[in-house]
Structures are given as C-alpha cells and as structure tokens.
Design a protein around this motif. Structure first.
Motif, PDB file in Angstrom:
ATOM      1  N   TRP A  81      24.515  19.548 -20.717  1.00 30.09           N
ATOM      2  CA  TRP A  81      24.631  19.194 -19.439  1.00 30.09           C
ATOM      3  C   TRP A  81      24.147  17.605 -18.789  1.00 30.09           C
ATOM      4  N   LEU A  82      23.266  17.159 -19.441  1.00 34.88           N
ATOM      5  CA  LEU A  82      22.991  15.579 -18.817  1.00 34.88           C
ATOM      6  C   LEU A  82      24.577  14.696 -19.228  1.00 34.88           C
ATOM      7  N   ALA A  83      24.768  15.001 -20.214  1.00 37.66           N
ATOM      8  CA  ALA A  83      26.243  14.323 -20.847  1.00 37.66           C
ATOM      9  C   ALA A  83      27.277  14.284 -19.780  1.00 37.66           C
ATOM     10  N   ALA A  84      28.124  15.904 -19.392  1.00 38.70           N
ATOM     11  CA  ALA A  84      28.715  15.820 -18.205  1.00 38.70           C
ATOM     12  C   ALA A  84      28.398  15.825 -16.647  1.00 38.70           C
ATOM     13  N   LEU A  85      27.322  15.436 -16.537  1.00 40.27           N
ATOM     14  CA  LEU A  85      26.763  14.829 -15.535  1.00 40.27           C
ATOM     15  C   LEU A  85      26.851  13.758 -15.554  1.00 40.27           C
ATOM     16  N   LEU A  86      26.613  12.571 -16.733  1.00 40.32           N
ATOM     17  CA  LEU A  86      27.019  11.593 -16.381  1.00 40.32           C
ATOM     18  C   LEU A  86      28.946  10.943 -16.404  1.00 40.32           C
ATOM     19  N   ASP A  87      29.876  11.567 -17.107  1.00 39.68           N
ATOM     20  CA  ASP A  87      30.650  12.067 -16.726  1.00 39.68           C
ATOM     21  C   ASP A  87      31.649  12.513 -14.994  1.00 39.68           C
ATOM     22  N   LEU A  88      31.001  13.560 -15.012  1.00 39.94           N
ATOM     23  CA  LEU A  88      31.272  13.653 -13.930  1.00 39.94           C
ATOM     24  C   LEU A  88      30.890  12.487 -12.578  1.00 39.94           C
ATOM     25  N   ALA A  89      29.676  12.341 -12.769  1.00 46.00           N
ATOM     26  CA  ALA A  89      29.251  10.905 -12.008  1.00 46.00           C
ATOM     27  C   ALA A  89      29.851  10.164 -11.902  1.00 46.00           C
ATOM     28  N   GLU A  90      30.594   9.515 -12.920  1.00 43.83           N
ATOM     29  CA  GLU A  90      31.239   8.176 -13.317  1.00 43.83           C
ATOM     30  C   GLU A  90      33.041   8.638 -13.000  1.00 43.83           C
ATOM     31  N   GLN A  91      32.884   9.888 -12.833  1.00 46.63           N
ATOM     32  CA  GLN A  91      34.765   9.546 -12.696  1.00 46.63           C
ATOM     33  C   GLN A  91      34.874  10.025 -11.146  1.00 46.63           C
ATOM     34  N   GLN A  92      33.119  10.543 -10.373  1.00 42.54           N
ATOM     35  CA  GLN A  92      32.914  10.986  -8.665  1.00 42.54           C
ATOM     36  C   GLN A  92      33.063   9.524  -8.436  1.00 42.54           C
ATOM     37  N   THR A  93      32.748   8.565  -8.729  1.00 45.98           N
ATOM     38  CA  THR A  93      32.440   7.477  -8.230  1.00 45.98           C
ATOM     39  C   THR A  93      33.528   6.722  -8.427  1.00 45.98           C
ATOM     40  N   MET A  94      34.153   6.568  -9.332  1.00 44.05           N
ATOM     41  CA  MET A  94      35.742   6.075  -8.987  1.00 44.05           C
ATOM     42  C   MET A  94      36.369   6.600  -8.037  1.00 44.05           C
TER      43      MET A  94
END
Length: 367
Positions: free
Chosen positions: A175-188
């Motif tokens: 879930w930490l890897a998923a959180l990193l991907d989601l945060a990156e996409q949300q920021t963009m």
C-alpha cells in the motif's frame, strides 16, 4: 512561670524511643519476607517475558526519493500561465502523500481492508485503520549519519524519506507503493487542472477583449456606411454624378464627390471586414508619476488568443518520482525491545514485592 507551663504542654510532642526506626530490624523483617518478594518478582518477570514475546515484531518500511529533476517537470515549468518552481511542486506532492483519501484508495487497491480472517472491515474499523496509519506515517528529510547535524541536510541533498512501522511488511510495502503512485498522479492532475483553469480564464478575458474590438470596429463601419448612404442620397437628389468643383478631401464624406464615387466607396466599405484598432488594457505610472496607457494591438491580441488556444501540455515524459525508488524492508525489527521490556517488568515487580512486604510488616506491627 509561663515558660515552665509552656514546656510542660509541649513535652508530649517530643519523639520517644518507640517512634525511632531501627533500620537493622526493618531489613531483617524484609529478609523474613523474601519468599513473597521473590514470588512477586518472579511473577512480574514471567509476565514481562510473556508480554515481550507476545508483541509482534515491527519493521520500519521506508522509501527515500529525491525531488524531481528539471527535465521531469519541464512541461510544468515551461508554461507561463501559473508560475511554478520545483519546490512548490514537491510541496504539493508531500501534501498528497499525507492525504487520507489517497491513503484510503491505496489500502483499497491493495486489499488491506480485511481482518486476519479475511472478513471485510466495518466502516468504523476502516476509519480507525486509516487514522492510525495516517498518524504513524512519517515524512521527513532523509537522514545522513555521516554528516554533522547542521539542520540543512534537506537543502543540500533534497531527499525525502517516507516511512512507517508495521508488523506486516508485505502488505505495508504494497500500500505504500500504491500511495506513492497515487500521490504522484494526483499532484500532476492538480497541476494540470490549475493550469487549464487559468487557461480558461485567460481565454475568456482575451475573447471578451477581442469581442469588444470587433463590436467597436463594426459600429464604426456601420456609422461610416450610414454617412456614405446619406451623402449618396443627397448627391442623387442634386443629380451630382461626378465630382464637382468645391468638393472636399476624399477622406471626408461629401456629396460633392458625386454619386458614382460614393456608390463605389459604399460598395467597397460594405464588402470589407471591419478595421480593428488598438485597445487600451490598462495604465501604468511612468518615472514622473504620470499614467501611461498600455495599448494592446489587435494583432498581438489575436496572437495571444491563438497561442492560448493551441496550448497543450505534453506530459508523456513528465514525472515527479523516480520509478526506480525501492521500498526497503530491514532484516531486523525495530520494535519491540524484548530485553528492555523483560528487565523493566522484573524491576517493577521487585519494587512491588518490597512494597507489599512493607505493608505486611506494618499490619503485623499494628496488631
């Protein structure tokens, strides 16, 4: 006489030999209670060891990443609608990493909303889990033990650590890897939405200015057509077909030009597009404090409008995180410190045993 009576009244407050504490006798009595003290100490030691062994091992799951390079965020820095720099973009990323809604999505994606038996968690349990994980998640500048503590490591290396303690490293890593991907996409997505929103606002402003220019030019053209039409009507009524002596300049609508010329000018004016003129978009003060108008030409306005309409962010090569970032799981657990727990429980139990023994001694003495 009064002093003698006062001494007699206070003589009963003097300590007697019965109030003195014999430490040797107290120690001997405590030694006589060694069985109860030892029993309580052993019970506390066994309880401490049991608790220490029953606590699950907790590992610190950590990912360290650097701020994005200028190449990675070039599409965001190259646009001029919203002024952005690298630190601002990193700040937005860190905000999203702490977003509970994204944390919930990450847990949902990795099937972490079930208990040990695989039963889905209830809504209150889900909220509690999200809250606990959000509080346990630590985001801070990466630590470098080989550097002196100058308090400015983040400025030098600009690396960020995101970590949390977990008894289930595999699920936490997921879930930490998923959180990193989601945060990156949300920021963009947030940055793109802000830029596109500003683009819409600027397009509306320029469109309104262009509409105002067009309406003004159309009104001027219509007024010129009316003047030519009136002059032509007068020329026809006076039977003036060709220019006659005493006619004014060609730039002035004059019936003396004759109906032939006036008809030609009127036809040409009706067939041509309205002529756009410069527009004043604001005022600025010069060095003397005078207001100087800021003029925007129709060509410049049309160029800006076309540039905004053609603006398209190419995000194919854009990214905020290096996808080679690895989430590390250490070989040794960080918590619990079982030795410390066992020793602390034994010491506390020993003090409890002494306290109980003292109470028993006091009770016997009172009897």
């Amino acid at each position: 006489m009064q002093d003698t009576e006062r001494n007699r009244d206070l003589i009963h407050l003097r300590p007697s030999s019965d109030d003195e504490i014999d430490l040797g006798e107290l120690v001997r009595k405590l030694i006589n209670e060694w069985q109860s003290i030892l029993l309580i100490t052993l019970f506390g030691a066994v309880a401490g060891v049991s608790i220490a062994l029953s606590l699950p091992k907790q590992y610190r799951i950590e990912a360290v990443f650097s701020r994005p390079s200028m190449t990675q965020i070039a599409p965001f820095l190259s646009q001029t609608l919203i002024p952005l720099d690298r630190q601002q973009i990193v700040g937005e990323l860190l905000k999203n990493l702490q977003s509970r809604s994204l944390l919930e999505q990450a847990l949902q994606q990795t099937d972490n909303f079930v208990d040990h038996q695989g039963t889905p968690l209830s809504d209150p349990q889900r909220v509690s889990k999200i809250t606990n994980l959000a509080m346990a998640l630590q985001i801070a500048p990466a630590a470098y033990d080989f550097l002196p503590d100058s308090g400015n490591n983040n400025a030098e290396f600009d690396q960020i650590s995101i970590s949390t303690l977990s008894a289930d490293p595999a699920s936490t890593k997921a879930w930490l890897a998923a959180l990193l991907d989601l945060a990156e996409q949300q920021t963009m997505d947030d940055l793109v939405a802000d830029i596109e929103g500003q683009q819409t606002i600027e397009l509306q402003k320029l469109s309104q200015q262009m509409l105002a220019l067009t309406n003004t030019a159309s009104a001027n053209q219509q007024r010129a057509i009316e003047q030519l039409t009136n002059a032509l009507a007068i020329a026809k009524s006076l039977d003036i077909t060709t220019p006659r002596a005493g006619s004014t300049s060609d730039t002035i609508v004059d019936y003396n030009k004759g109906s032939v010329i006036l008809m030609a000018e009127l036809a040409a004016l009706k067939n041509q597009q309205p002529t756009l003129q410069d527009v004043i978009v604001g005022y600025q003060q010069d060095s003397r404090g005078n207001l100087v108008p800021t003029v925007l030409s129709p060509q410049m306005l049309q160029g800006q409008l076309a540039a905004l309409q053609q603006l398209n962010l190419d995000l194919t090569a854009a990214s905020l995180l290096d996808h080679r970032v690895q989430i590390q799981v250490p070989a040794q657990a960080e918590k619990p410190n079982r030795t410390l727990i066992a020793v602390a429980a034994t010491v506390l139990a020993g003090f409890l045993g002494l306290f109980v023994a003292l109470i028993q001694i006091a009770i016997r003495k009172a009897d």
